[in-house]
Design a protein around this motif. Structure first.
Motif, PDB file in Angstrom:
ATOM      1  N   SER A  82      33.744  43.994  56.264  1.00 20.54           N
ATOM      2  CA  SER A  82      33.725  44.584  54.930  1.00 20.54           C
ATOM      3  C   SER A  82      32.871  43.721  54.022  1.00 20.54           C
ATOM      4  O   SER A  82      32.989  42.506  54.029  1.00 20.54           O
ATOM      5  CB  SER A  82      35.143  44.671  54.363  1.00 20.54           C
ATOM      6  N   GLY A  83      32.016  44.360  53.245  1.00 24.18           N
ATOM      7  CA  GLY A  83      31.124  43.620  52.351  1.00 24.18           C
ATOM      8  C   GLY A  83      29.684  43.748  52.805  1.00 24.18           C
ATOM      9  O   GLY A  83      29.345  44.632  53.601  1.00 24.18           O
ATOM     10  N   VAL A 117      44.994  30.374  55.530  1.00 25.13           N
ATOM     11  CA  VAL A 117      44.694  31.511  54.649  1.00 25.13           C
ATOM     12  C   VAL A 117      43.726  32.430  55.379  1.00 25.13           C
ATOM     13  O   VAL A 117      42.672  31.993  55.858  1.00 25.13           O
ATOM     14  CB  VAL A 117      44.078  31.029  53.318  1.00 25.13           C
ATOM     15  N   LEU A 118      44.090  33.700  55.481  1.00 26.37           N
ATOM     16  CA  LEU A 118      43.308  34.656  56.267  1.00 26.37           C
ATOM     17  C   LEU A 118      42.659  35.690  55.348  1.00 26.37           C
ATOM     18  O   LEU A 118      43.349  36.493  54.709  1.00 26.37           O
ATOM     19  CB  LEU A 118      44.205  35.346  57.294  1.00 26.37           C
ATOM     20  N   LEU A 119      41.335  35.673  55.305  1.00 27.32           N
ATOM     21  CA  LEU A 119      40.570  36.607  54.471  1.00 27.32           C
ATOM     22  C   LEU A 119      40.218  37.839  55.299  1.00 27.32           C
ATOM     23  O   LEU A 119      39.063  38.079  55.657  1.00 27.32           O
ATOM     24  CB  LEU A 119      39.311  35.918  53.941  1.00 27.32           C
ATOM     25  N   ALA A 120      41.235  38.626  55.605  1.00 27.11           N
ATOM     26  CA  ALA A 120      41.069  39.822  56.426  1.00 27.11           C
ATOM     27  C   ALA A 120      42.183  40.799  56.071  1.00 27.11           C
ATOM     28  O   ALA A 120      43.203  40.425  55.491  1.00 27.11           O
ATOM     29  CB  ALA A 120      41.112  39.469  57.914  1.00 27.11           C
ATOM     30  N   GLY A 121      41.984  42.057  56.426  1.00 25.58           N
ATOM     31  CA  GLY A 121      42.985  43.062  56.114  1.00 25.58           C
ATOM     32  C   GLY A 121      42.919  44.242  57.067  1.00 25.58           C
ATOM     33  O   GLY A 121      41.982  44.363  57.857  1.00 25.58           O
ATOM     34  N   ARG A 162      37.079  40.403  55.606  1.00 32.70           N
ATOM     35  CA  ARG A 162      36.736  40.721  54.218  1.00 32.70           C
ATOM     36  C   ARG A 162      35.672  39.740  53.705  1.00 32.70           C
ATOM     37  O   ARG A 162      35.930  38.858  52.902  1.00 32.70           O
ATOM     38  CB  ARG A 162      37.993  40.672  53.356  1.00 32.70           C
ATOM     39  N   SER A 163      34.448  39.918  54.177  1.00 30.88           N
ATOM     40  CA  SER A 163      33.375  39.031  53.739  1.00 30.88           C
ATOM     41  C   SER A 163      33.090  39.191  52.252  1.00 30.88           C
ATOM     42  O   SER A 163      32.536  38.289  51.621  1.00 30.88           O
ATOM     43  CB  SER A 163      32.105  39.286  54.555  1.00 30.88           C
ATOM     44  N   ASP A 164      33.490  40.336  51.689  1.00 29.04           N
ATOM     45  CA  ASP A 164      33.263  40.559  50.260  1.00 29.04           C
ATOM     46  C   ASP A 164      34.132  39.654  49.385  1.00 29.04           C
ATOM     47  O   ASP A 164      33.884  39.530  48.180  1.00 29.04           O
ATOM     48  CB  ASP A 164      33.526  42.021  49.901  1.00 29.04           C
ATOM     49  N   LEU A 165      35.143  39.010  49.973  1.00 32.86           N
ATOM     50  CA  LEU A 165      35.989  38.095  49.200  1.00 32.86           C
ATOM     51  C   LEU A 165      35.374  36.706  49.092  1.00 32.86           C
ATOM     52  O   LEU A 165      35.870  35.870  48.328  1.00 32.86           O
ATOM     53  CB  LEU A 165      37.377  37.988  49.852  1.00 32.86           C
TER      54      LEU A 165
END
Length: 278
Positions: A82-83, A117-121, A162-165
């Protein structure tokens, strides 16, 4: 020009390197992430998560941000993403698409490995909540031990990266006289709701949330030690009045342009670092 004091031991090592005509070691690509959250004391502004590297680690005793080298598995192309796509990230970071994807994956992987911390969904618009349970910890340990790759973990859990984060902020290259060198991309990211960083990596002996201005004050008072990339990044970040100002500031930056501390001396021979930006 910004300059920083240099311990005599480092200055002596640098002088020997240049006198002996040393050859710089190629820097390894790396990524680091500044996790941000609203100030929980009730004051306006925000806090950043910092870790103190264990004495046994490279740059031990220094406060820094979660991060590390790009791993071969980070260039895995089979990712739900994403992103910006890899080409878009390449334009922003000044890298070929594959190399840019590896740096972004390394940023997300390292912040999970080192801080939990996981930047994924589950999809392109959500983020997982609490990832501190036993099952998640087993998955994180498998990643740390290289029993699985980050892309495989995300696929098995049916998650989207979630690369957009991740907001690209800057790029720092280790001075050429150091035996271990890194070409590190700095990113900022808001801590996802429901998640809490944890000291799980074994590479830190202390972690804390702190306002950028407070961290800089503690460095000035001799209570914390930081290398120039950390100091400069906190200074830049501290110019943002609140979290809403961080994405605006990040969008105006040039993260593809490398900055490298260079050893110099004052007229009286005092060594210091100045920052070269090319």
């Amino acid at each position: 020009m910004t300059s920083f004091a240099v311990p005599e031991s480092i200055a002596a090592h640098a002088r020997r390197f240049y006198v002996e005509g040393g050859t710089p070691v190629p820097p390894r690509p790396a990524a680091t992430v500044l996790l941000l959250r609203p100030d929980e004391s009730g004051r306006s502004g925000f806090e950043v998560y910092v870790i103190r590297r264990a004495a046994s680690m490279t740059f031990g005793g220094m406060y820094a941000f979660p991060g590390g080298s790009v791993d071969p598995g980070d260039s895995e192309v089979r990712l739900d993403w994403s992103g910006p796509d890899a080409a878009g990230w390449g334009d922003r970071l000044g890298l070929a698409p594959g190399a840019a994807q590896a740096v972004v994956c390394a940023a997300a992987r390292e912040v999970f490995e080192e801080a939990g911390v996981l930047l994924a969904g589950p999809d392109h618009g959500t983020v997982v909540g609490d990832v501190s349970g036993d099952e998640w910890e087993r998955a994180r340990q498998a990643l740390v031990n290289r029993h699985t790759r980050f892309a495989d973990l995300l696929r098995d859990c049916r998650l989207t990266l979630r690369s957009d984060l991740l907001l690209p902020w800057s790029r720092w290259v280790t001075p050429e006289f150091e035996p271990r060198r890194f070409d590190t991309y700095f990113f900022v990211a808001l801590l996802p709701a429901g998640q809490r960083p944890r000291d799980v990596s074994g590479e830190a002996d202390r972690t804390t949330w702190i306002r950028p201005a407070d961290a800089l004050a503690r460095v000035a008072a001799g209570e914390m030690s930081m290398l120039p990339p950390t100091l400069v990044t906190l200074t830049e970040l501290g110019a943002c009045p609140d979290l809403a100002g961080v994405p605006v500031a990040a969008a105006a930056r040039t993260p593809a342009t490398p900055v490298m501390p260079r050893l110099a001396e004052t007229e009286d021979g005092t060594p210091h670092f100045v920052l070269d930006q090319t």
